[in-house]
Design a protein around this motif. Structure first.
Motif, PDB file in Angstrom:
ATOM      1  N   MET A   1       0.825  -1.204   0.000  1.00 48.41           N
ATOM      2  CA  MET A   1       0.000   0.000   0.000  1.00 48.41           C
ATOM      3  C   MET A   1       0.868   1.266   0.000  1.00 48.41           C
ATOM      4  SD  MET A   1      -1.486   0.068   3.921  1.00 48.41           S
ATOM      5  CE  MET A   1      -1.868  -1.687   3.948  1.00 48.41           C
ATOM      6  N   THR A   2       0.271   2.326  -0.498  1.00 48.47           N
ATOM      7  CA  THR A   2       0.969   3.600  -0.579  1.00 48.47           C
ATOM      8  C   THR A   2       0.741   4.428   0.684  1.00 48.47           C
ATOM      9  OG1 THR A   2      -0.879   4.829  -1.539  1.00 48.47           O
ATOM     10  CG2 THR A   2       0.553   3.617  -3.062  1.00 48.47           C
ATOM     11  N   LEU A   3       1.492   5.518   0.759  1.00 51.23           N
ATOM     12  CA  LEU A   3       1.277   6.468   1.851  1.00 51.23           C
ATOM     13  C   LEU A   3      -0.151   6.980   1.831  1.00 51.23           C
ATOM     14  CD1 LEU A   3       2.603   8.227   4.124  1.00 51.23           C
ATOM     15  CD2 LEU A   3       3.015   9.947   2.340  1.00 51.23           C
ATOM     16  N   GLY A   4      -0.708   7.142   0.619  1.00 54.71           N
ATOM     17  CA  GLY A   4      -2.093   7.588   0.497  1.00 54.71           C
ATOM     18  C   GLY A   4      -3.061   6.592   1.101  1.00 54.71           C
TER      19      GLY A   4
ATOM     20  N   MET B   1      -2.782   9.941  -5.208  1.00 56.71           N
ATOM     21  CA  MET B   1      -1.603   9.077  -5.139  1.00 56.71           C
ATOM     22  C   MET B   1      -2.006   7.628  -5.412  1.00 56.71           C
ATOM     23  SD  MET B   1       1.171   8.470  -2.030  1.00 56.71           S
ATOM     24  CE  MET B   1       1.894  10.110  -2.167  1.00 56.71           C
ATOM     25  N   SER B   2      -1.272   6.969  -6.312  1.00 62.90           N
ATOM     26  CA  SER B   2      -1.609   5.602  -6.694  1.00 62.90           C
ATOM     27  C   SER B   2      -0.350   4.829  -7.043  1.00 62.90           C
ATOM     28  CB  SER B   2      -2.558   5.606  -7.898  1.00 62.90           C
ATOM     29  OG  SER B   2      -2.728   4.303  -8.426  1.00 62.90           O
ATOM     30  N   LYS B   3      -0.318   3.568  -6.641  1.00 65.70           N
ATOM     31  CA  LYS B   3       0.847   2.729  -6.962  1.00 65.70           C
ATOM     32  C   LYS B   3       0.879   2.350  -8.439  1.00 65.70           C
ATOM     33  CE  LYS B   3      -1.524  -1.365  -5.118  1.00 65.70           C
ATOM     34  NZ  LYS B   3      -2.462  -0.682  -4.230  1.00 65.70           N
TER      35      LYS B   3
ATOM     36  N   VAL C   1       7.339   6.590 -10.718  1.00 65.53           N
ATOM     37  CA  VAL C   1       7.555   6.013  -9.382  1.00 65.53           C
ATOM     38  C   VAL C   1       7.795   7.085  -8.331  1.00 65.53           C
ATOM     39  CG1 VAL C   1       8.442   3.827 -10.257  1.00 65.53           C
ATOM     40  CG2 VAL C   1      10.025   5.718  -9.830  1.00 65.53           C
ATOM     41  N   ASN C   2       8.138   8.293  -8.764  1.00 70.45           N
ATOM     42  CA  ASN C   2       8.340   9.380  -7.813  1.00 70.45           C
ATOM     43  C   ASN C   2       7.023  10.004  -7.366  1.00 70.45           C
ATOM     44  OD1 ASN C   2      11.259   9.450  -7.716  1.00 70.45           O
ATOM     45  ND2 ASN C   2      11.195  10.224  -9.817  1.00 70.45           N
ATOM     46  N   GLY C   3       5.918   9.551  -7.959  1.00 74.20           N
ATOM     47  CA  GLY C   3       4.614  10.102  -7.611  1.00 74.20           C
ATOM     48  C   GLY C   3       4.013   9.515  -6.358  1.00 74.20           C
ATOM     49  N   PHE C   4       4.498   8.334  -5.948  1.00 71.85           N
ATOM     50  CA  PHE C   4       3.901   7.688  -4.774  1.00 71.85           C
ATOM     51  C   PHE C   4       4.975   7.186  -3.818  1.00 71.85           C
ATOM     52  CE2 PHE C   4       4.519   4.335  -7.901  1.00 71.85           C
ATOM     53  CZ  PHE C   4       5.007   3.277  -7.156  1.00 71.85           C
TER      54      PHE C   4
END
Length: 341
Positions: free
Chosen positions: A27-30, A207-209, A214-217
Motif C-alpha cells: 500500500m501507498t502512503l495515500g 496518489m496511486s501505486k 515512481v516518484n509520484g507515490f
C-alpha cells in the motif's frame, strides 16, 4: 474479541465500522494516511471489522502465487500499521463464506442500471479492455454485502468512494422496504484531513501505486532515504511560500501529509516554515514521513518472520466474522423465504 461483541446490548452500545483493502501489492502512503491510520484510531471507539478483500481482487486477472503472497503481506501490513486483532475483527474475505452468499441475494435486489452507472467499472473497463468480466460489473454488490453483513453504522470512505456507499444505502433501503427491517443503513465516515493524498509528481491526481512515475507515490515500506528523495522531487510551485491556499496544489498536499503525520495544524506549519525555502520544507516532510513509517516497517518485518502467528490471527478473525455475519444471513434467508436447513 468475543463472539457477541458487536451485538451486545449496553446502555452506550458502540457503533460498528466496516472497511476493507485490496491485496494488490504494498500500500501507498495515500492508502495508509487516508484509510489504515484512521482504522487504528477508530478501533478504540467503535466495534470494527476490517478485512483483506481478496475476492474483489480477482475481478482483474491475478497470478495465483502472487495473489496468495500479496494477501498475506496485506494482512501483515494491516497489523503492522496498528490494527489490533484483540480489539478488531481482522480477517481475509475469502475465508468467510457469507460474503459470497449475501452477494447473490443482494444481486437480485440491485438494478442493472445502477451498476452501469458506477464510475469505477467504466474506468477499469478502459484500463483492462481484454477482461471486462461479469465480476468487474457486479463487484459493487459484493462491496454492499461486505458492509451490510456486519450491520455497519459507519464506513470509512474516501471522497471518490462515496458512490459505492450510496449504492449500499439504496440497496439496503430497498431490501428493508420489500422484506421488512433487516439491514442497518450505513453512513459515511470521512476524516477531515488526510482523506485524499495526492501524487507527489502530479498533485491534481490521487496518489496511486499504478502511477507510471515512481516518484509520484510513496510505498509505506520504502526505505527512509528513498522516501526523502521522492519528497525532494515533489512538484510544488513558483511562489516559494509555504501556505495552504487555492492554486497551490503541491504545497497543499505536502502540508496535508505533514499535518497528518505530526498532528501540527496548517497554521503551525506555515509559522514554522515562514521565510524558509521549499527545499527545506520538502526535506522536513520527507524526514517526518520516514520516521512516522519506521515502526510500520519494523513491525511488518517481524510479522512476516512469524507466519504461524499471522495464521492464528487470520483464522481467529475469520471465525469471529463468520459468527457475526451468519446471524445476518440467517435473518436474510428467513425474510426472503428460504427454508431453514
Amino acid at each position: 474479541m468475543e463472539e457477541n461483541k458487536m451485538t451486545q446490548q449496553t446502555p452506550e452500545r458502540k457503533q460498528t465500522i466496516f472497511s476493507g483493502i485490496q491485496p494488490t501489492g504494498i500500500m501507498t502512503l495515500g492508502n495508509y494516511l487516508g484509510a489504515i491510520k484512521n482504522w487504528v484510531e477508530l478501533q478504540n471507539t467503535y466495534n470494527c471489522a476490517y478485512c483483506i478483500v481478496n475476492m474483489h481482487a480477482i475481478t482483474v486477472k491475478q497470478d495465483p502465487k502472487a495473489l496468495k503472497q500479496h494477501t498475506l503481506e496485506a494482512y501483515a501490513l494491516m497489523l503492522a500499521c496498528g490494527v489490533d486483532p484483540e480489539k478488531s475483527v481482522a480477517f481475509i474475505q475469502s475465508h468467510v463464506t457469507t460474503h459470497a452468499e449475501l452477494n447473490w441475494v443482494l444481486a437480485c435486489s440491485t438494478q442493472f442500471g445502477e451498476l452501469s452507472r458506477m464510475t469505477q467499472f467504466k474506468d477499469k473497463s478502459k484500463r483492462y479492455p481484454d477482461n471486462i468480466n461479469a465480476g468487474l460489473f457486479t463487484y459493487p454488490v459484493l462491496m454492499v454485502a461486505d458492509i451490510l453483513l456486519y450491520q455497519s453504522n459507519l464506513v470509512p470512505v474516501g471522497i471518490d468512494q462515496k458512490q459505492h456507499l450510496e449504492l449500499t444505502r439504496d440497496v439496503a433501503i430497498r431490501f428493508n422496504n420489500t422484506y421488512g427491517n433487516t439491514f442497518t443503513i450505513p453512513e459515511p465516515y470521512i476524516p477531515k484531513q488526510g482523506a485524499k493524498i495526492m501524487s507527489l509528481a502530479d498533485p491534481t491526481k490521487k496518489m496511486s501505486k499504478s502511477d507510471d512515475n515512481v516518484n509520484g507515490f510513496i510505498s509505506i515500506l520504502d526505505k527512509p532515504e528513498t522516501i526523502v528523495k521522492k519528497f525532494k522531487r515533489a512538484v510544488t510551485d513558483s511562489d516559494m511560500e509555504v501556505a495552504y491556499r487555492e492554486g497551490k496544489d503541491g504545497i497543499n498536499n505536502l502540508m496535508t501529509i505533514l499535518s497528518t503525520v505530526t498532528g501540527d495544524s496548517f497554521e503551525t506549519i506555515e509559522r514554522d516554515f515562514a521565510g524558509k525555502g521549499y527545499g527545506d520544507f520538502k526535506t522536513a516532510v520527507g524526514e517526518a514521513v520516514a520516521e512516522h513509517l519506521r515502526p510500520v516497517r519494523e513491525n511488518f518485518d517481524r510479522l512476516m518472520a512469524d507466519k504461524s502467528y499471522l495464521e492464528s490471527c487470520y483464522k481467529r478473525g475469520a471465525e469471529q466474522a463468520e459468527k457475526i455475519s451468519r446471524r445476518t444471513m440467517e435473518k436474510v434467508y428467513k425474510k426472503i423465504g428460504f427454508l431453514p436447513r
